[in-house]
Design a protein around this motif. Structure first.
Motif, PDB file in Angstrom:
ATOM      1  N   HIS A 186      31.184  10.674  45.863  1.00 19.29           N
ATOM      2  CA  HIS A 186      31.367  11.833  44.985  1.00 19.29           C
ATOM      3  C   HIS A 186      30.377  11.817  43.828  1.00 19.29           C
ATOM      4  CE1 HIS A 186      33.655  14.873  42.625  1.00 19.29           C
ATOM      5  NE2 HIS A 186      33.194  14.172  41.601  1.00 19.29           N
ATOM      6  N   GLU A 187      30.292  10.700  43.124  1.00 19.79           N
ATOM      7  CA  GLU A 187      29.443  10.652  41.928  1.00 19.79           C
ATOM      8  C   GLU A 187      27.969  10.813  42.274  1.00 19.79           C
ATOM      9  OE1 GLU A 187      30.746  11.013  39.178  1.00 19.79           O
ATOM     10  OE2 GLU A 187      32.806  10.451  39.628  1.00 19.79           O
ATOM     11  N   VAL A 188      27.546  10.277  43.406  1.00 22.28           N
ATOM     12  CA  VAL A 188      26.137  10.441  43.766  1.00 22.28           C
ATOM     13  C   VAL A 188      25.853  11.885  44.170  1.00 22.28           C
ATOM     14  CG1 VAL A 188      26.018  10.017  46.281  1.00 22.28           C
ATOM     15  CG2 VAL A 188      24.249   9.076  44.784  1.00 22.28           C
ATOM     16  N   GLY A 189      26.906  12.623  44.520  1.00 20.64           N
ATOM     17  CA  GLY A 189      26.739  14.047  44.785  1.00 20.64           C
ATOM     18  C   GLY A 189      26.267  14.791  43.543  1.00 20.64           C
ATOM     19  N   HIS A 190      26.774  14.398  42.369  1.00 24.16           N
ATOM     20  CA  HIS A 190      26.311  15.002  41.124  1.00 24.16           C
ATOM     21  C   HIS A 190      24.823  14.715  40.913  1.00 24.16           C
ATOM     22  CE1 HIS A 190      30.150  16.414  39.737  1.00 24.16           C
ATOM     23  NE2 HIS A 190      30.703  15.216  39.836  1.00 24.16           N
ATOM     24  N   TYR A 191      24.429  13.490  41.220  1.00 24.08           N
ATOM     25  CA  TYR A 191      23.015  13.117  41.058  1.00 24.08           C
ATOM     26  C   TYR A 191      22.128  13.967  41.960  1.00 24.08           C
ATOM     27  CZ  TYR A 191      18.718  10.372  41.542  1.00 24.08           C
ATOM     28  OH  TYR A 191      17.398   9.977  41.597  1.00 24.08           O
ATOM     29  N   PHE A 192      22.550  14.160  43.204  1.00 25.55           N
ATOM     30  CA  PHE A 192      21.705  14.917  44.126  1.00 25.55           C
ATOM     31  C   PHE A 192      21.803  16.425  43.887  1.00 25.55           C
ATOM     32  CE2 PHE A 192      21.547  10.903  46.505  1.00 25.55           C
ATOM     33  CZ  PHE A 192      20.170  10.827  46.674  1.00 25.55           C
ATOM     34  N   TRP A 193      22.842  16.884  43.184  1.00 21.18           N
ATOM     35  CA  TRP A 193      22.809  18.272  42.734  1.00 21.18           C
ATOM     36  C   TRP A 193      21.637  18.453  41.775  1.00 21.18           C
ATOM     37  CZ3 TRP A 193      22.693  21.119  38.304  1.00 21.18           C
ATOM     38  CH2 TRP A 193      22.973  22.486  38.410  1.00 21.18           C
ATOM     39  N   ASP A 194      21.464  17.515  40.869  1.00 24.71           N
ATOM     40  CA  ASP A 194      20.328  17.571  39.945  1.00 24.71           C
ATOM     41  C   ASP A 194      19.001  17.519  40.693  1.00 24.71           C
ATOM     42  OD1 ASP A 194      22.102  17.621  37.843  1.00 24.71           O
ATOM     43  OD2 ASP A 194      21.846  15.514  37.302  1.00 24.71           O
ATOM     44  N   VAL A 195      18.897  16.592  41.636  1.00 23.86           N
ATOM     45  CA  VAL A 195      17.614  16.326  42.306  1.00 23.86           C
ATOM     46  C   VAL A 195      17.266  17.395  43.337  1.00 23.86           C
ATOM     47  CG1 VAL A 195      16.384  14.700  43.806  1.00 23.86           C
ATOM     48  CG2 VAL A 195      17.778  13.838  41.913  1.00 23.86           C
ATOM     49  N   LYS A 198      16.864  25.327  44.278  1.00 26.03           N
ATOM     50  CA  LYS A 198      17.895  25.846  45.175  1.00 26.03           C
ATOM     51  C   LYS A 198      19.101  26.372  44.395  1.00 26.03           C
ATOM     52  CE  LYS A 198      15.913  24.469  49.099  1.00 26.03           C
ATOM     53  NZ  LYS A 198      15.514  25.402  50.181  1.00 26.03           N
ATOM     54  N   LEU A 199      18.909  26.622  43.115  1.00 23.45           N
ATOM     55  CA  LEU A 199      20.035  26.956  42.253  1.00 23.45           C
ATOM     56  C   LEU A 199      20.704  28.271  42.669  1.00 23.45           C
ATOM     57  CD1 LEU A 199      21.572  25.781  39.906  1.00 23.45           C
ATOM     58  CD2 LEU A 199      20.012  26.942  38.338  1.00 23.45           C
ATOM     59  N   ASP A 200      19.918  29.292  42.902  1.00 25.01           N
ATOM     60  CA  ASP A 200      20.497  30.590  43.277  1.00 25.01           C
ATOM     61  C   ASP A 200      21.235  30.488  44.608  1.00 25.01           C
ATOM     62  OD1 ASP A 200      19.552  31.758  40.980  1.00 25.01           O
ATOM     63  OD2 ASP A 200      17.734  32.569  41.905  1.00 25.01           O
ATOM     64  N   GLU A 201      20.642  29.782  45.566  1.00 28.24           N
ATOM     65  CA  GLU A 201      21.287  29.614  46.871  1.00 28.24           C
ATOM     66  C   GLU A 201      22.599  28.856  46.735  1.00 28.24           C
ATOM     67  OE1 GLU A 201      18.719  28.142  50.012  1.00 28.24           O
ATOM     68  OE2 GLU A 201      16.961  28.785  48.862  1.00 28.24           O
ATOM     69  N   THR A 221      32.357  18.311  48.171  1.00 27.61           N
ATOM     70  CA  THR A 221      31.868  18.695  49.495  1.00 27.61           C
ATOM     71  C   THR A 221      30.799  17.724  49.969  1.00 27.61           C
ATOM     72  OG1 THR A 221      32.290  21.007  48.892  1.00 27.61           O
ATOM     73  CG2 THR A 221      30.989  20.613  50.869  1.00 27.61           C
ATOM     74  N   TRP A 222      29.923  17.310  49.060  1.00 29.67           N
ATOM     75  CA  TRP A 222      28.905  16.309  49.380  1.00 29.67           C
ATOM     76  C   TRP A 222      29.566  15.026  49.873  1.00 29.67           C
ATOM     77  CZ3 TRP A 222      23.461  15.931  49.047  1.00 29.67           C
ATOM     78  CH2 TRP A 222      22.948  14.638  49.112  1.00 29.67           C
ATOM     79  N   ALA A 223      30.584  14.551  49.157  1.00 24.73           N
ATOM     80  CA  ALA A 223      31.276  13.325  49.543  1.00 24.73           C
ATOM     81  C   ALA A 223      31.889  13.451  50.928  1.00 24.73           C
ATOM     82  CB  ALA A 223      32.355  12.982  48.513  1.00 24.73           C
ATOM     83  N   HIS A 224      32.504  14.605  51.207  1.00 23.04           N
ATOM     84  CA  HIS A 224      33.122  14.799  52.515  1.00 23.04           C
ATOM     85  C   HIS A 224      32.080  14.858  53.617  1.00 23.04           C
ATOM     86  CE1 HIS A 224      37.511  15.464  51.857  1.00 23.04           C
ATOM     87  NE2 HIS A 224      37.073  15.465  50.607  1.00 23.04           N
ATOM     88  N   TYR A 225      30.933  15.434  53.319  1.00 22.55           N
ATOM     89  CA  TYR A 225      29.864  15.442  54.311  1.00 22.55           C
ATOM     90  C   TYR A 225      29.465  14.014  54.672  1.00 22.55           C
ATOM     91  CZ  TYR A 225      25.412  16.540  56.567  1.00 22.55           C
ATOM     92  OH  TYR A 225      24.369  16.631  57.474  1.00 22.55           O
TER      93      TYR A 225
END
Length: 368
Positions: A201-210, A217-220, A268-272
């Motif tokens: 989960h927490e690394v999902g936040h990091y990859f949202w940034d990256v 990809k912000l608008d998408e 959602t990232w974590a579940h993926y």
């Protein structure tokens, strides 16, 4: 996760093995080959130490490579990876991202840290398999990925909270206490709470940034997950005051995902990651689900593909739903909670598809 074998005797190995339980060979993970390897002391190389990451040179049977070094954290029995060829840090690809670790002179904190490292290394297995962009704080002082493993302070009463802040991921050592983790799971009404889940989960936040913010990809992303510009603090207060909407399962993978688009993305990232890594394990075992009562084939699947290379998310979902129905049923027969106590609605599948596209796009961009 793959199945691995000892090159010396062909015994099957766990990802966490330090030695082959059949022949006794020391084993270690080679991140560049994404495999476990039996290793032997390299008689052609100079080195001093006890062979636990403090100077001994090793030869890897998987690729015949010599002069390899164990990660320095092997000294604490917290890592079983080899460092990269030519590495000057003494740490493996996963442990180079460590910042603060607990007091290792305290046997309780040391044991907790070892548990955290098991989960962290499983996380990095997935990140490396996808060739996702990873920078340490040495590579990028402002936004490199770094983990601080912190214990509560009994003197001040300060409680550490797990979270992410601009590449810095803090993991509370308290989460390694199974009783405390279960208490928090029940208190927060969560069907699932694990150390590996926290990392994913927490690394999902990091990859949202990256991948989203910095990847244009912000608008998408907003079209799928909603407007992330809404005030996070207010959203947090509202969530804990009012809870999730009654119909949240129609659009979100978890109740917590309803709190804010950032949390929706991270959940959602974590579940993926949960789904793909578990399906790889099922594929390695050649699992097949074919219930006798399933006349229409809706609950049947043959998992014979590599989910890390799946072209579309529907292939993954079509295998995941029958597999988890079967595994949940098996768990219930043992009087245990469901292995996967979540519902993948069409809206959630669309969000998983966005994550799938991000991951595959990043892998293609990095491919030679």
């Amino acid at each position: 996760m793959k199945l691995f074998v000892c090159q010396a005797c062909r015994n099957v190995l766990y990802f966490e093995n330090r030695a082959c339980e059949r022949c006794g060979h020391r084993v270690a993970f080679l991140p560049e080959r994404e495999t476990m390897s039996a290793i032997e002391l390299d008689g052609e190389a100079d080195g001093e130490g006890d062979g636990k990451g403090d100077g001994k040179a090793w030869a890897a049977l998987a690729d015949k490579g010599k002069g390899r070094m164990l990660c320095r954290n092997a000294e604490y029995d917290a890592c079983n990876w080899l460092t990269d060829v030519g590495d000057s840090t003494g740490y493996c690809r996963a442990c180079r991202h460590n910042g603060i670790v607990p007091d290792l002179s305290d046997h309780v904190q040391l044991a907790g840290w070892r548990e955290l490292e098991v989960a962290k290394h499983r996380l990095f297995y997935s990140l490396i398999r996808w060739k996702l962009p990873l920078q340490t704080r040495q590579d990028n002082p402002e936004h490199g990925l770094i983990f601080n493993f912190l214990a509560d302070d009994p003197n001040s009463g300060e409680r550490i909270m797990t979270g992410h802040d601009n590449g810095l991921i803090t993991i509370a050592l308290t989460e390694t206490d199974e009783i405390e983790r279960e208490r928090r799971r029940l208190e927060m009404g969560e069907p699932y709470r694990t150390l590996l889940g926290h990392f994913r989960h927490e690394v999902g936040h990091y990859f949202w940034d990256v991948l989203v913010h910095d990847g244009d990809k912000l608008d998408e992303c907003r079209a799928v997950f909603g407007d992330d510009s809404v005030d996070y603090g207010q959203a947090l207060q509202r969530h804990y005051a009012e809870g999730a909407p009654a119909d949240w399962q129609q659009n979100y993978v978890s109740a917590y995902a309803t709190m804010h688009p950032w949390e929706d993305f991270a959940e959602t990232w974590a579940h993926y990651l949960h789904i793909v890594d578990t399906l790889e394990m099922a594929s390695e075992f050649g699992m097949e689900v074919r219930p006798r009562v399933d006349r229409d084939g809706e609950l049947s699947t043959r998992i014979r593909f590599n989910p890390y290379e799946a072209r579309d998310v529907q292939t993954i979902v079509d295998a995941w739903l029958p597999f988890t129905f079967a595994m949940n049923s098996v768990n219930r027969a043992m009087g245990m909670r469901d292995l996967y106590p979540f519902i993948l609605s069409p809206a959630v599948v669309a969000k998983l598809d966005f994550i799938h596209g991000l991951v595959r796009g990043s892998a293609k961009a990095k491919a030679p």
